[in-house]
Write a protein that holds these residues in place. Structure first.
Motif, short mmCIF file in Angstrom:
data_model
loop_
_atom_site.label_atom_id
_atom_site.label_comp_id
_atom_site.label_asym_id
_atom_site.label_seq_id
_atom_site.Cartn_x
_atom_site.Cartn_y
_atom_site.Cartn_z
N UNK A 56 -7.39 -5.55 4.70
CA UNK A 56 -8.57 -4.73 4.41
C UNK A 56 -8.46 -3.23 3.12
N UNK A 57 -10.29 -3.12 3.23
CA UNK A 57 -9.42 -1.60 1.77
C UNK A 57 -9.02 -0.30 2.45
N UNK A 58 -8.80 -0.38 3.71
CA UNK A 58 -8.73 0.90 4.46
C UNK A 58 -6.83 1.09 3.82
N UNK A 59 -6.54 0.14 4.36
CA UNK A 59 -4.69 -0.59 4.43
C UNK A 59 -4.70 -0.06 2.80
N UNK A 60 -5.84 -0.26 1.97
CA UNK A 60 -5.42 0.22 0.31
C UNK A 60 -5.79 2.14 -0.20
N UNK A 61 -5.19 2.60 0.54
CA UNK A 61 -5.29 3.92 0.58
C UNK A 61 -5.05 4.81 -0.90
N UNK A 62 -3.54 4.05 -0.31
CA UNK A 62 -2.34 5.09 -1.43
C UNK A 62 -2.07 3.86 -2.74
N UNK A 63 -2.96 3.56 -4.03
CA UNK A 63 -1.52 2.60 -4.24
C UNK A 63 -0.62 2.71 -5.09
N UNK A 64 0.34 2.06 -5.37
CA UNK A 64 1.66 2.21 -6.03
C UNK A 64 1.15 2.24 -7.61
N UNK A 65 1.68 3.12 -8.09
CA UNK A 65 2.05 3.16 -9.66
C UNK A 65 2.89 3.17 -10.26
N UNK A 66 2.85 1.89 -11.32
CA UNK A 66 4.06 1.49 -12.09
C UNK A 66 3.63 1.45 -13.03
N UNK A 67 5.45 2.17 -13.47
CA UNK A 67 5.72 1.78 -15.10
C UNK A 67 4.46 1.02 -16.39
N UNK A 68 4.57 1.74 -17.14
CA UNK A 68 3.54 0.34 -18.56
C UNK A 68 4.81 0.24 -19.34
#
Length: 93
Positions: A56-68
């Motif tokens: 569900x969308x409320x489980x994705x509130x803190x997405x990980x940021x990956x390196x370019x």
């Protein structure tokens, strides 16, 4: 699902299953019906599964940021040196 979402899903699952177990036991005891207790708990398991298993969308509130990829090329992964990977052999006396 991000890391905080996984933690939230697990906590939600534990709380819901425990509360449905208590409600099912109490209602089954009051009505003296084992069948009613099992039905209430099974409904709780199904509801818990529908709430915690899908992404569900409320489980994705803190997405990980990956390196370019360009940043990864600028900072290569360090290679282990030959001295670090070799283990010392014990000396027999």
């Amino acid at each position: 699902m991000d890391w905080q979402g996984q933690k939230l899903a697990e906590q939600l699952m534990q709380i819901m299953l425990l509360s449905f177990a208590v409600i099912a036991f109490a209602s089954g005891y009051i009505m003296a019906s084992f069948q009613m207790m099992i039905l209430i708990y099974a409904a709780g398991v199904v509801l818990t599964t529908l709430l915690t298993v899908p992404n569900w969308p409320f489980f994705n509130r803190h997405p990980l940021t990956w390196l370019d990829p360009s940043e990864v090329e600028k900072h290569p992964k360090p290679q282990p040196s030959a001295n670090v990977t070799q283990k010392k052999k014990p000396v027999k006396k």
